[in-house]
Design an enzyme around this catalytic site. Sequence first.
Site, short mmCIF file in Angstrom:
data_model
loop_
_atom_site.label_atom_id
_atom_site.label_comp_id
_atom_site.label_asym_id
_atom_site.label_seq_id
_atom_site.Cartn_x
_atom_site.Cartn_y
_atom_site.Cartn_z
CG ASP A 9 -0.21 0.07 2.54
OD1 ASP A 9 0.84 -0.59 2.65
OD2 ASP A 9 -0.70 0.75 3.46
CD GLU A 37 4.22 0.68 6.83
OE1 GLU A 37 5.06 1.00 7.69
OE2 GLU A 37 3.83 1.47 5.93
#
Length: 360
Positions: free
Chosen positions: A71, A133
């Site tokens: 991400d 994350e």
Amino acid sequence: MPLDLTSDVVTLTAALCDIVSVSLGEATIADAIEEALRPLEHLTVTRIGNTVVARTEFGHDERVVLAGHIDTVPLTDPPNLPTRRLPGGDGEGEVLWGRGTVDMKGGVAVQLRLAATVPVPSRDVTYVFYEGEEIESEHNGLLHIQQQRPDLIEDADFAVLLEPTGAIIEGGCKGTLRIDLTTKGAAAHSARPWNGHNAIHDAAEILTRLTAYETRTVEVDGLEYREALNAVGISGGIAGNVIPDRCTVTVNYRYAPDRSEEEAVAHMHEVFDGLTFAVTDNAGGARPGLDLPAARAFVEALGVDVIAKQGWTDVARFQAMGVPAVNFGPGDPNLAHHDEERCPIDQLQSSEAAMLRWLA
């Protein structure tokens, strides 16, 4: 468009970056990674949400984890995608520009290249491509593995998180603890302060202790971690003509990985003896484990500089699963999340070459 794992690491990084995967929107890139890995006969692939885990099963004496999050933070306006190859400035050399080039799809591209081009590695490898994350911990794919399938990671001897480090090794990480210290007074009109008690003035004791505090520099597994203790916020008062009856000072303690979370809190009780505080966040650090054979072999094979990680990263999650870990990856961490995020081409190439020296 499917990912081509036979393309060079720069082209692959660009392809990954051009798949927009802002946190909570990782499904498309997770699909692409899974689709690219499934045909590789030397890998066993598992999917947990939008986290993809691929493992070799050769029965080597040693297993290592290579991990990277898929991400990114949101794009800029106008968007800093699609990626572009541009000449760098100040001797930087050619760069790949765009969201994710540093944090951290360059590292993910290195992982994918290794998974595809090293069918029989020198030790068994667990490749982890995880979601969530960049946002709240509850969305973190490593946490999901820890909760649902810890067996996928816990059998490893060592882990490498391919976060950007400028292509040097950053060992372990420091823990981070935040506490709120609150002083209590009595409200009154500011023209008649003797009728009350000023809670903000009482915060001077907290600030005095912080100013006088002497931080430790601690050697852990051969690396030096410099601790830090700072006020990072202060609030109090409700109006310009009212003596404040409450003041809160938020303090952040960055502690070396020789201390546990409980020991860090106990130390704050020593520093602020006689004062009360509430713990609002506490994430333990991680030892680099550089005294272990797997870590020593990694350092020797890469032949790059090794320093202590002075911040906190997900290597701490590996520590929680009993796996020592280091950070190593392409890109300047100071450019992570930057509007002009960009990664030197030569760092992408040298990072892949360094990892090949270790695994091939």
